[in-house]
Design a protein around this motif. Structure first.
Motif, PDB file in Angstrom:
ATOM      1  N   ILE A 203       0.778  -1.301   0.028  1.00 53.89           N
ATOM      2  CA  ILE A 203       0.005  -0.080   0.033  1.00 53.89           C
ATOM      3  C   ILE A 203       0.790   1.218   0.116  1.00 53.89           C
ATOM      4  O   ILE A 203       1.790   1.162   0.947  1.00 53.89           O
ATOM      5  CB  ILE A 203      -1.183   0.094   1.334  1.00 53.89           C
ATOM      6  CG1 ILE A 203      -1.957  -1.131   1.289  1.00 53.89           C
ATOM      7  CG2 ILE A 203      -1.762   1.332   1.291  1.00 53.89           C
ATOM      8  CD1 ILE A 203      -2.623  -1.349   2.480  1.00 53.89           C
ATOM      9  N   PRO A 204       0.699   2.095  -0.966  1.00 52.89           N
ATOM     10  CA  PRO A 204       1.408   3.379  -0.881  1.00 52.89           C
ATOM     11  C   PRO A 204       1.429   4.165   0.300  1.00 52.89           C
ATOM     12  O   PRO A 204       0.501   4.091   1.072  1.00 52.89           O
ATOM     13  CB  PRO A 204       1.076   4.124  -2.357  1.00 52.89           C
ATOM     14  CG  PRO A 204       0.083   3.349  -2.884  1.00 52.89           C
ATOM     15  CD  PRO A 204      -0.255   2.159  -1.987  1.00 52.89           C
ATOM     16  N   PRO A 205       2.430   4.990   0.752  1.00 58.01           N
ATOM     17  CA  PRO A 205       2.664   5.787   1.844  1.00 58.01           C
ATOM     18  C   PRO A 205       1.560   7.118   1.803  1.00 58.01           C
ATOM     19  O   PRO A 205       1.282   7.396   0.509  1.00 58.01           O
ATOM     20  CB  PRO A 205       3.886   6.224   1.978  1.00 58.01           C
ATOM     21  CG  PRO A 205       4.557   5.967   0.713  1.00 58.01           C
ATOM     22  CD  PRO A 205       3.727   4.865   0.212  1.00 58.01           C
TER      23      PRO A 205
ATOM     24  N   ALA B 175       0.940  14.282   2.402  1.00 62.07           N
ATOM     25  CA  ALA B 175       0.262  15.485   3.140  1.00 62.07           C
ATOM     26  C   ALA B 175      -1.038  15.899   2.539  1.00 62.07           C
ATOM     27  O   ALA B 175      -1.799  16.343   2.965  1.00 62.07           O
ATOM     28  CB  ALA B 175       1.261  16.460   3.354  1.00 62.07           C
ATOM     29  N   SER B 176      -1.040  16.144   1.163  1.00 58.78           N
ATOM     30  CA  SER B 176      -2.166  16.747   0.475  1.00 58.78           C
ATOM     31  C   SER B 176      -2.314  16.385  -0.997  1.00 58.78           C
ATOM     32  O   SER B 176      -3.311  16.496  -1.477  1.00 58.78           O
ATOM     33  CB  SER B 176      -1.900  18.267   0.390  1.00 58.78           C
ATOM     34  OG  SER B 176      -0.579  18.478  -0.227  1.00 58.78           O
ATOM     35  N   ASP B 177      -1.426  15.666  -1.703  1.00 59.03           N
ATOM     36  CA  ASP B 177      -1.437  15.557  -3.314  1.00 59.03           C
ATOM     37  C   ASP B 177      -2.154  14.223  -3.689  1.00 59.03           C
ATOM     38  O   ASP B 177      -2.611  14.265  -4.805  1.00 59.03           O
ATOM     39  CB  ASP B 177      -0.184  15.679  -3.953  1.00 59.03           C
ATOM     40  CG  ASP B 177       0.811  14.959  -3.453  1.00 59.03           C
ATOM     41  OD1 ASP B 177       0.620  14.226  -2.551  1.00 59.03           O
ATOM     42  OD2 ASP B 177       1.703  14.523  -4.513  1.00 59.03           O
ATOM     43  N   THR B 178      -2.446  13.229  -2.645  1.00 54.18           N
ATOM     44  CA  THR B 178      -2.927  11.980  -3.088  1.00 54.18           C
ATOM     45  C   THR B 178      -3.949  11.724  -2.239  1.00 54.18           C
ATOM     46  O   THR B 178      -3.923  12.031  -1.031  1.00 54.18           O
ATOM     47  CB  THR B 178      -1.821  10.862  -3.347  1.00 54.18           C
ATOM     48  OG1 THR B 178      -1.194  10.745  -2.077  1.00 54.18           O
ATOM     49  CG2 THR B 178      -0.816  11.265  -4.450  1.00 54.18           C
ATOM     50  N   LEU B 179      -4.833  10.696  -2.520  1.00 52.95           N
ATOM     51  CA  LEU B 179      -5.820  10.361  -1.695  1.00 52.95           C
ATOM     52  C   LEU B 179      -6.020   8.629  -1.897  1.00 52.95           C
ATOM     53  O   LEU B 179      -6.092   8.325  -2.909  1.00 52.95           O
ATOM     54  CB  LEU B 179      -7.247  10.928  -2.274  1.00 52.95           C
ATOM     55  CG  LEU B 179      -8.424  10.391  -1.507  1.00 52.95           C
ATOM     56  CD1 LEU B 179      -8.637  10.857   0.205  1.00 52.95           C
ATOM     57  CD2 LEU B 179      -9.837  10.617  -2.097  1.00 52.95           C
ATOM     58  N   LEU B 180      -5.740   8.230  -0.879  1.00 58.84           N
ATOM     59  CA  LEU B 180      -5.754   6.648  -0.664  1.00 58.84           C
ATOM     60  C   LEU B 180      -7.465   6.369  -0.151  1.00 58.84           C
ATOM     61  O   LEU B 180      -7.861   6.351   0.761  1.00 58.84           O
ATOM     62  CB  LEU B 180      -4.731   6.189   0.240  1.00 58.84           C
ATOM     63  CG  LEU B 180      -3.341   5.968  -0.456  1.00 58.84           C
ATOM     64  CD1 LEU B 180      -2.513   5.807   0.645  1.00 58.84           C
ATOM     65  CD2 LEU B 180      -3.437   4.785  -1.460  1.00 58.84           C
TER      66      LEU B 180
ATOM     67  N   ASN C  45      -5.496   2.637   9.159  1.00 61.56           N
ATOM     68  CA  ASN C  45      -4.399   3.912   9.324  1.00 61.56           C
ATOM     69  C   ASN C  45      -3.834   4.152   8.224  1.00 61.56           C
ATOM     70  O   ASN C  45      -3.408   5.507   7.965  1.00 61.56           O
ATOM     71  CB  ASN C  45      -3.694   3.620  10.566  1.00 61.56           C
ATOM     72  CG  ASN C  45      -2.689   4.804  10.846  1.00 61.56           C
ATOM     73  OD1 ASN C  45      -3.115   6.064  11.205  1.00 61.56           O
ATOM     74  ND2 ASN C  45      -1.531   4.792  10.657  1.00 61.56           N
ATOM     75  N   ARG C  46      -3.646   3.230   7.426  1.00 61.91           N
ATOM     76  CA  ARG C  46      -2.798   3.551   5.963  1.00 61.91           C
ATOM     77  C   ARG C  46      -3.541   4.254   4.832  1.00 61.91           C
ATOM     78  O   ARG C  46      -2.842   4.929   3.914  1.00 61.91           O
ATOM     79  CB  ARG C  46      -2.406   1.991   5.465  1.00 61.91           C
ATOM     80  CG  ARG C  46      -1.354   2.072   4.373  1.00 61.91           C
ATOM     81  CD  ARG C  46      -0.163   3.100   4.758  1.00 61.91           C
ATOM     82  NE  ARG C  46       0.809   2.745   3.719  1.00 61.91           N
ATOM     83  CZ  ARG C  46       2.250   2.509   3.993  1.00 61.91           C
ATOM     84  NH1 ARG C  46       2.685   2.421   5.061  1.00 61.91           N
ATOM     85  NH2 ARG C  46       3.064   2.612   2.930  1.00 61.91           N
ATOM     86  N   PHE C  47      -4.785   4.218   5.068  1.00 65.29           N
ATOM     87  CA  PHE C  47      -5.644   4.818   4.158  1.00 65.29           C
ATOM     88  C   PHE C  47      -6.011   6.310   4.764  1.00 65.29           C
ATOM     89  O   PHE C  47      -5.774   6.514   5.796  1.00 65.29           O
ATOM     90  CB  PHE C  47      -6.975   4.264   3.868  1.00 65.29           C
ATOM     91  CG  PHE C  47      -6.400   2.881   3.488  1.00 65.29           C
ATOM     92  CD1 PHE C  47      -6.099   2.574   2.045  1.00 65.29           C
ATOM     93  CD2 PHE C  47      -6.581   1.800   4.216  1.00 65.29           C
ATOM     94  CE1 PHE C  47      -5.473   1.435   1.649  1.00 65.29           C
ATOM     95  CE2 PHE C  47      -6.419   0.239   3.779  1.00 65.29           C
ATOM     96  CZ  PHE C  47      -5.932  -0.077   2.534  1.00 65.29           C
ATOM     97  N   ASP C  48      -6.665   7.089   3.842  1.00 65.01           N
ATOM     98  CA  ASP C  48      -7.243   8.435   3.940  1.00 65.01           C
ATOM     99  C   ASP C  48      -8.830   8.415   4.393  1.00 65.01           C
ATOM    100  O   ASP C  48      -9.119   9.042   4.987  1.00 65.01           O
ATOM    101  CB  ASP C  48      -7.021   9.406   3.035  1.00 65.01           C
ATOM    102  CG  ASP C  48      -5.371   9.556   2.556  1.00 65.01           C
ATOM    103  OD1 ASP C  48      -4.934   9.854   3.603  1.00 65.01           O
ATOM    104  OD2 ASP C  48      -5.175   9.452   1.481  1.00 65.01           O
ATOM    105  N   ILE C  49      -9.259   7.263   3.657  1.00 70.41           N
ATOM    106  CA  ILE C  49     -10.800   7.195   3.867  1.00 70.41           C
ATOM    107  C   ILE C  49     -11.384   5.796   3.615  1.00 70.41           C
ATOM    108  O   ILE C  49     -10.648   5.354   2.520  1.00 70.41           O
ATOM    109  CB  ILE C  49     -11.712   8.245   3.157  1.00 70.41           C
ATOM    110  CG1 ILE C  49     -13.368   8.027   3.279  1.00 70.41           C
ATOM    111  CG2 ILE C  49     -11.449   8.309   1.669  1.00 70.41           C
ATOM    112  CD1 ILE C  49     -14.165   9.190   3.110  1.00 70.41           C
TER     113      ILE C  49
END
Length: 350
Positions: A37-39, A42-47, A77-81
Motif C-alpha cells: 500500500i503506498p504511503p 500530506a495533500s496531493d494524493t488520496l488513498l 490507518n494506512r488509508f485516508d478514507i
C-alpha cells in the motif's frame, strides 16, 4: 500511527508479545518493497479503500478481543478514507477503532437496516480529518420504484449510504453498498435487480448527489466526483452483475481491473470501486490493489498459538474462525491524485 497505549494494559504477557509481533509483521507487509500500500501523502494524493469487516461486531462466534482491533486499526490507518460494511448494532466497535486510530480520525454511520435480509447491519465511513473534510451531505438511498422479489416489492436489502467529502482540490460523493447475496450462484435475480436499480438511480440523480457547491470558471454549477464502492457480491467481472454497473455509466479504474479477487481465496470479485463517467481534479495514479493481511497475522502456521482463544467455539476450523477476528474480505484500495495546482496555474497563465 495508531495509538498503541492499550498494549501496556494487557496483563497477559504472551498475548501482548503476540500482538506486538503481529503489528510489526503488518507494518512490514504494508511497507513491503514495491509497496503493498503506498504511503500517505500530506495533500496531493488520496488513498480510498473499501472493507467488509465480517459481522463487526456481532459476537456470532466470539466477540473480538483487543488483538484484532489493533490489527484492523493498523490497516485502516494506512488509508485516508475507508468505507466499511457489515457494522452491526452496537457502535462500540467504531468507537473503539476511533480511539485506537487517534483524535484526528472520525466516522459517519447509518442506522440499522431492519428486516431479515438487512441482517441488522449499518454502513460507515472512517476518514482522516487531516486529509479529508466531510462536506455535510449524508443520506441513505431509497428507491422510487421498489424491486420485485419473490412475489413482493422490496427496497434494497441494506440501504446504500451516501456521503460527501473533500480532499485537496477534489470534491467527491461516495455511495457505499452491501448488495443482497441470496443464492450462492454467480447471478442471483434479486442481486442483479439491486445492482441494476442502484446504477440507474445513481446515474439519473447524479446532479442531485453533489457533496458541495462546486462552480466552474463561468460560475455554472458543476457536478463533483461520484463513486460507488463496497460489497456488490459480484462473482466475476465479466458477468451481467458487473455489466449492470458499466451500462449505467460507471467505470472501474484501470489499475483495479487486473487485481485478484477481494475474498480470502482471491477468486471472487465481490468488492468494487467505480466512478461515474468521468473524474474532475481526481485522477487515478495507476496504483491499486487488495491487501492480504493473512500473510502477516492469523497465518495458518500460527493455528496452535490460538488454541486457547478458540475454545469457546472449538468446532470451527481455524481458517473460518479467523475470519470472525479479521474478515472474510480483504480491503480493496485505489489511489487518486487530488492536487490540481499546476493545471490551475497553467490555465491562469495561458
Amino acid at each position: 500511527m495508531p495509538n498503541y497505549a492499550d498494549l501496556k494494559r494487557i496483563t497477559d504477557v504472551d498475548k501482548r508479545k503476540r500482538i506486538v509481533r503481529g503489528l510489526k509483521a503488518l507494518r512490514a507487509g504494508i511497507n513491503a518493497e514495491g509497496g503493498a500500500i503506498p504511503p500517505k501523502t500530506a495533500s496531493d494524493t488520496l488513498l480510498l479503500a473499501s472493507w467488509n469487516l465480517r459481522e463487526f461486531d456481532s459476537g456470532k462466534y466470539r466477540f473480538r478481543d483487543v488483538e484484532p482491533y489493533h490489527y484492523i486499526a493498523e490497516v485502516i490507518n494506512r488509508f485516508d478514507i475507508v468505507a466499511i460494511q457489515e457494522v452491526r448494532k452496537s457502535l462500540f466497535p467504531l468507537q473503539q477503532l476511533k480511539r485506537m486510530l487517534g483524535s484526528w480520525w472520525d466516522f459517519l454511520v447509518t442506522d440499522v437496516t431492519l428486516g431479515r435480509s438487512g441482517n441488522s447491519e449499518r454502513m460507515a465511513f472512517f476518514y482522516d480529518r487531516r486529509k479529508v473534510d466531510f462536506t455535510g451531505l449524508a443520506a441513505e438511498l431509497v428507491l422510487e420504484e421498489a424491486i420485485p422479489a419473490a412475489g413482493r416489492q422490496v427496497q434494497f436489502a441494506r440501504s446504500p449510504y451516501v456521503a460527501g467529502f473533500r480532499a485537496g482540490w477534489a470534491y467527491f460523493t461516495l455511495v457505499t453498498v452491501h448488495i443482497y447475496y441470496g443464492e450462492g450462484v454467480p447471478v442471483d435475480a434479486r442481486r442483479l435487480a439491486e445492482i441494476t436499480a442502484l446504477g440507474k438511480t445513481i446515474a439519473s440523480n447524479a446532479g442531485d448527489l453533489s457533496s458541495a457547491n462546486v462552480y466552474g470558471p463561468e460560475d455554472k454549477p458543476k457536478r463533483d466526483n461520484l463513486l460507488l464502492l463496497g460489497d456488490f457480491n459480484i462473482f466475476n467481472r465479466k458477468d451481467v452483475t458487473m455489466e449492470a454497473l458499466t451500462a449505467a455509466g460507471f467505470r472501474v479504474p484501470d489499475a483495479l481491473q487486473s487485481i485478484p479477487g477481494s475474498n480470502v481465496t482471491k477468486d471472487k470479485h465481490y468488492d468494487q470501486i467505480a466512478y461515474y463517467k468521468e473524474l474532475r481534479s481526481m485522477r487515478p495514479t495507476g496504483r491499486a490493489g487488495v491487501f492480504d493481511f493473512y500473510d502477516c497475522v492469523y497465518r495458518e502456521d500460527q493455528e496452535a498459538d490460538y488454541a486457547a482463544d478458540r475454545q469457546e467455539k472449538p468446532g470451527r476450523s481455524f481458517r473460518d474462525w479467523r475470519t470472525y477476528q479479521m474478515s472474510d474480505h480483504l480491503p480493496m484500495w485505489v489511489e487518486f491524485q487530488v492536487d490540481d495546482s499546476d493545471a490551475y496555474l497553467d490555465e491562469l497563465g495561458a
